[in-house]
Design a protein around this motif. Structure first.
Motif, mmCIF file in Angstrom:
data_model
loop_
_atom_site.group_PDB
_atom_site.id
_atom_site.type_symbol
_atom_site.label_atom_id
_atom_site.label_comp_id
_atom_site.label_asym_id
_atom_site.label_seq_id
_atom_site.Cartn_x
_atom_site.Cartn_y
_atom_site.Cartn_z
ATOM 1 N N UNK A 244 -11.525 -17.710 40.976
ATOM 2 C CA UNK A 244 -12.950 -17.904 40.688
ATOM 3 C C UNK A 244 -13.783 -16.895 41.439
ATOM 4 N N UNK A 245 -13.357 -16.564 42.675
ATOM 5 C CA UNK A 245 -14.038 -15.493 43.417
ATOM 6 C C UNK A 245 -13.958 -14.196 42.656
ATOM 7 N N UNK B 115 -12.284 -26.467 41.135
ATOM 8 C CA UNK B 115 -12.257 -26.036 42.540
ATOM 9 C C UNK B 115 -13.383 -25.034 42.751
ATOM 10 N N UNK B 116 -14.257 -25.252 43.753
ATOM 11 C CA UNK B 116 -15.355 -24.308 43.943
ATOM 12 C C UNK B 116 -14.855 -23.016 44.572
ATOM 13 N N UNK B 117 -15.404 -21.880 44.222
ATOM 14 C CA UNK B 117 -14.976 -20.615 44.833
ATOM 15 C C UNK B 117 -15.269 -20.570 46.324
ATOM 16 N N UNK B 118 -16.186 -21.390 46.789
ATOM 17 C CA UNK B 118 -16.544 -21.395 48.202
ATOM 18 C C UNK B 118 -15.396 -21.857 49.086
ATOM 19 N N UNK B 119 -14.354 -22.423 48.422
ATOM 20 C CA UNK B 119 -13.209 -22.873 49.216
ATOM 21 C C UNK B 119 -12.587 -21.715 50.000
ATOM 22 N N UNK B 120 -12.761 -20.479 49.511
ATOM 23 C CA UNK B 120 -12.167 -19.347 50.243
ATOM 24 C C UNK B 120 -12.756 -19.227 51.643
#
Lengths: 233, 833
Positions: B291-292, B375-380
């Motif tokens: 997603x990122x 899943x949100x990309x902010x998880x990175x």
């Protein structure tokens, strides 16, 4: 003299979160501008909100207030899929924990962003593969193309991550503590590689770090404290 | 980016990394169980359909209990139809001192009119078409008769008053109805030999058949002409709907096997769900990265669905292949039921297998996997963010919907599906509750234990959800097998053992009136006590009260069968000692000198089934004559006394002059078996039915059926092992951290190994305990409440159930975990962190 293109701009950017003790303000109406080809370091202590700012600038998160423009597009006008599409091919990332996919080989990890943005034809696929191989070669790991992350050292994994970040030819790169998990010597080599590739590609760089020596290698340095950004000498 | 291409790539990479092994194993096992049963039952149906028009060896047949009038066959001939006659009855053949109940079929030279009779000249020889029918003095027999009698082709056998030479083996008889469920082997003789045997008299129980073939139109015209002219005890049999009675039994057995296979889905579904959840956890970071890097959610959703679709298709096909080979096990186990010569299966079971696999994935795997796309990309940057947790209601609802859909599909019947689902829900709920209790007790035991016991039991209690799931998953598989063992070993034995030692175990039928006294003398001379020699008159029920009776009047299958068949009536002065008059009154003894009016005494169960009350007039057709009388008493009969008993009895005056044969039963001790050939030589027209042998054969057939079901439930047991393995995989990272800490604090590898053994053996013991308790309680309920049998606790059930389960899970769990945990403490801590 032409005005440099603004790749990333934040105006009165704020981020609040609700915690057990009430509302917590992480960023307070800060302004920021990143020009094309510029390297900017954001320095601050652990927990100062550097990574939060990085997430907002890259469109990974939504601001509580204010506006962010990335590659000329206001992020508030885009939904999550829109922001993802904006990032595709234009934005690269390098993370402290490398964030390689453990089930993909080194080559496949570098190939991933190219696959996501490639065309639907076979020629696009072939082109993506040769670009990925080239990127791996540039970081000196073409011999390890078929190896999995668990078979690589920390430094080698970060090199693969850098290859992945630069393979699509991004316009801006966000790096979050890229040497945080590496020893000093390895970290220094990684930073050299990062800046060398940046210089070749002309990509802008937003580098989040607590290392002031590392920050000195950037064109500008900004300090994060109490949710505010200040220019540093 | 083309979603298909990306899905295929990701699928290849996932497979290569081993991400999909557990999910594949669970799906392949489920589809294999369904298709093993599917291919098997498909081949059975194919065997039945293959017979098709050959089923009656003609285009049309007339079936009757009495000889069919010549006028009918003459009319058929006049209309240009070909005809043939057959006669079928039971009797006994004698070879030396060996005797065997057989099904005799006498045929005339024109038989068969459709299909082909095939013979063999030796056991393993090739089949050849029969060029004619048996010559007078010859008998063609089924191969198993030779085995039973220890005879060979060319030997001479006694059938009634005639001797026959065994000339050939019957390999295939078109109107035999397959090899299905036939207890008495076939003996085929020429029609001209029947009279010489002396076995067929007016009162004998034989089936006469007139076979007809010809032009379709001529057949239909003839059928229309003959139908109203047939006597009441005759009927038309059409090739199109001449399905043997056993077809409904095969259909029921097939549905039961399919439903048994579905228990594999139930347990494997838990493994599929666990494996899917683990995939979600392990792929969360990958999705966040994608997603990122620019992948929109709708693309990822499409990719995950397509990937699951492709995976499901491939795994289901693999399951179909395993199932195809798996059906051989069922064929081998049920060899005596259906024979081994079955036609190849169609492709239908493959469709069912794939459909089952896809529905199972949709219900158990798709809901958690769809969460991945969110899943949100902010998880990175923020590790605390992950895929939104799927609500238990949605997860359980999807799984339940898939299960209900599959059960309805396989059961083909709403009521049966409902009963099964209710039973499964009750069993699972009970197992869950019992499992939770036992896990809690294990936790309690841990606090009072030391060393590896404390470590092991605490490990079990620390993961209550996983432990309970493993207990239930494995417990269901063990429960199914133990239940079958209880039925096979305990209940069947218990039923046989309830019979008193002197219970009659032989029946003699077809005793001619002139043989009654000599037979009585034979018994007396040889000190054999029979239950009495009773007259038996065949009569067809034609009316009750003011209403005439026809089978279509009854909805209940048993009532319909009773109304279709002929009754065995009898007459007597006194009621038998094991008959209790429960309503009305028995007639006075004839010796009392009073005139006894015509009347009937009816067995109470029959009266209830057919709606007969005291005072109702019953009308029977006996030898073409109507016999009518009111019902004056109802009797309760002890059928399991194995004495001769009758549904309907009258005073002697009413039926004494009708054509009758006689019947008796007696007990023959094993050391007096030599009397049997002596009896049959003295009275060659008798038919001796050895009930003990019959019961053993029936029990053998039932046991084979149970073994086939056990075979299917073995898939469920394997699924239970998968659930256990899935549970281990799900907890692996946490276990690594725990072990890393323990090793750092000084625990030795041997200690950790022993604690793992304690933990998994405990899970196994608890699963076995749960299943054994459930099996014993259910067995007790079946015996006491349903069958009225004494029930004894079977200690071996507990030994195999509890200890076997403990050993199996203990070994499998320890082996599956230990290898993954043996690493230096620092590496373990890093990997867990």
């Amino acid at each position: 003299m032409s005005t440099p293109e603004i790749l990333c701009r934040a105006e009165r950017l704020a981020k609040h979160v609700n915690g057990p003790g009430g509302r917590l303000t992480i960023l307070r109406a800060l302004d920021l501008r990143i020009d094309a080809g510029e390297a900017v370091a954001i320095v601050g202590a652990s927990g100062s909100g550097k990574s939060t700012l990085l997430g907002l600038l890259a469109g990974l998160d939504e601001a509580s207030d204010g506006e962010v423009e990335l590659c000329g597009e206001p992020l508030s006008a885009l939904d999550e899929d829109g922001r993802a599409a904006l990032r595709g091919g234009r934005v690269g990332f390098v993370f402290q924990s490398f964030q390689l996919l453990p089930t993909l080989t080194a080559l496949e990890n570098v190939l991933l962003p190219l696959e996501l943005t490639a065309g639907d034809n076979g020629a696009g696929a072939r082109d993506a593969k040769s670009r990925a191989q080239e990127a791996l070669e540039r970081v000196g790991l073409s011999a390890r193309a078929g190896h999995y992350p668990r078979q690589l050292s920390g430094g080698e994994q970060q090199r693969v991550a850098i290859a992945r970040a630069f393979a699509p030819g991004p316009r801006i790169l966000f790096a979050d503590e890229p040497t945080g998990n590496l020893d000093q010597g390895t970290g220094a080599r990684i930073i050299d590689l990062l800046f060398a590739l940046r210089a070749d590609s002309g990509a802008a760089l937003v580098l989040v770090t607590h290392d002031s020596a590392l920050a000195q290698r950037c064109d500008r340095r900004l300090g994060m404290q109490d949710g505010h950004l200040e220019a540093l000498l | 980016m083309n979603a298909w291409r990306l899905s295929l790539r990701l699928l290849r990479r996932d497979w290569r990394s081993g991400e999909l092994y557990l999910l594949s194993a669970a799906l392949v096992l489920t589809v294999a169980a369904i298709t093993a049963v599917g291919f098997f039952t498909d081949r059975i149906e194919g065997a039945m359909q293959r017979q098709g028009g050959e089923l009656i060896a003609a285009d049309l047949a007339i079936d009757a209990r009495d000889p069919i009038a010549d006028a009918i066959s003459q009319e058929a001939q006049r209309r240009g139809l070909r005809s043939a006659r057959t006669l079928t009855f039971r009797s006994v053949v004698l070879v030396g001192d060996e005797s065997q109940l057989v099904q005799v079929k006498a045929v005339d030279a024109a038989y068969p009119l459709r299909g082909e009779l095939r013979l063999k000249d030796r056991f393993s020889g090739p089949e050849r078409p029969a060029e004619a029918t048996p010559n007078p003095g010859q008998a063609w027999v089924e191969a198993r008769l030779l085995s039973v009698l220890g005879a060979s082709l060319g030997d001479s056998v006694q059938l009634g008053e005639q001797r026959f030479t065994l000339e050939a083996l019957v390999a295939y008889e078109p109107d035999r109805g397959g090899n299905f469920f036939q207890i008495a082997p076939r003996v085929m003789i020429a029609m001209d030999d029947v009279a010489a045997t002396g076995l067929v008299t007016e009162a004998s129980r034989v089936r006469h058949r007139l076979l007809l073939s010809g032009d379709i139109a001529a057949i239909e015209d003839f059928a229309a002409w003959v139908k109203p002219r047939l006597p009441a005890n005759a009927g038309l049999v059409d090739a199109r709907d001449a399905r043997p009675e056993f077809e409904s039994a095969v259909d029921r057995a097939s549905r039961f096997l399919h439903l048994a296979a579905l228990t594999t889905l139930l347990v494997a579904g838990a493994a599929i769900a666990l494996a899917s959840r683990r995939m979600v956890e392990r792929q969360t970071d990958a999705v966040a990265i994608m997603r990122c890097l620019g992948a929109p959610r709708h693309l990822l959703t499409r990719v995950f669905v397509l990937r699951l679709l492709m995976f499901g298709l491939l795994a289901s096909l693999a399951g179909c292949l395993v199932g195809y080979f798996g059906q051989q096990g069922l064929i081998a186990l049920l060899h005596d039921w259906f024979g081994a010569d079955l036609p190849p299966a169609s492709w239908k079971p493959v469709g069912v297998g794939i459909g089952t696999g896809m529905i199972a994935l949709a219900g158990f795997a798709l809901p958690p996997l769809l969460q991945l796309a969110r899943v949100p990309p902010l998880r990175v940057l923020r590790r605390d963010l992950g895929a939104p947790r799927l609500s238990v209601a949605i997860a359980a609802g999807a799984a339940a919907a898939a299960l209900v859909l599959l059960v309805l599909w396989q059961a083909g019947d709403l009521e049966l599906a409902g009963k099964l689902l209710a039973g499964v829900a009750a069993a699972v709920s009970a197992l869950l509750a019992l499992g939770a209790l036992l896990v809690w007790l294990a936790g309690l035991a841990a606090t009072h234990s030391r060393g590896v016991w404390r470590l092991g039991l605490a490990g079990l209690a620390r993961r209550p959800a996983a432990s309970i799931l493993q207990i239930v998953g494995f417990g269901l598989g063990i429960l199914a097998l133990l239940m079958l063992a209880v039925v096979r070993l305990d209940l069947l034995s218990s039923w046989q053992e309830t019979l008193p030692a002197q219970t009659p175990d032989r029946f003699l039928i077809n005793i001619q009136p002139q043989e009654v006294e000599p037979l009585g003398a034979f018994f007396a001379a040889n000190d054999i006590r029979s239950s009495g020699i009773y007259p038996m008159i065949r009569g067809r029920l034609t009316g009750i009260g003011d209403e005439s009776v026809s089978p279509e009047d009854f909805d209940e299958p048993r009532a319909r069968r009773l109304a279709e068949r002929e009754f065995n009536l009898s007459f007597a002065d006194r009621a038998q000692s094991d008959n209790e008059v429960v309503a009305g009154a028995w007639w006075p003894n004839a010796e009392a000198g009073t005139d006894i009016r015509p009347q009937f005494s009816v067995e109470e169960g029959l009266a209830e089934t057919l709606g007969i009350d005291i005072g109702d007039e019953l009308r029977f057709l006996v030898a073409g004559r109507e016999v009518a009388a009111p019902v004056t008493s109802l009797r309760r009969v002890q059928w399991d006394s194995f004495n001769v008993n009758f549904f309907v009895i009258s005073p002697p005056a009413l039926l004494r002059d009708e054509p009758a044969t006689y019947v008796t039963s007696f007990h023959l001790p094993q050391d007096r078996e030599a009397l049997v050939p002596e009896l049959l030589r003295a009275f060659p027209s008798l038919t001796l039915i050895d009930v003990g042998t019959l019961l053993r054969q029936v029990r053998g057939i039932i046991e084979q059926g149970i073994r086939a079901v056990e075979y299917v439930f073995a898939f469920t047991l394997a699924a239970g092992l998968l659930v256990m393995y899935a549970g281990i995989q799900a907890s692996l990272s946490v276990r690594r951290g725990e072990h890393g800490v323990l090793r750092t604090l000084g625990a030795e590898r041997g200690t950790l190994l022993r604690s793992l053994m304690v933990e998994f053996t405990s899970v196994g013991l608890l699963a076995g305990l749960t299943a054994s308790l459930f099996a014993e309680v259910t067995g007790w309920m079946l015996a006491q409440e349903l069958l009225g049998l004494p029930f004894a606790w079977n200690p071996w059930l507990w030994v195999f159930g509890v200890l076997g389960s403990g050993l199996l899970i203990g070994l499998a769990g320890t082996l599956g975990t230990y290898g993954a945990l043996v690493r230096p403490p620092l590496a373990a801590l890093r990997a867990a962190g």
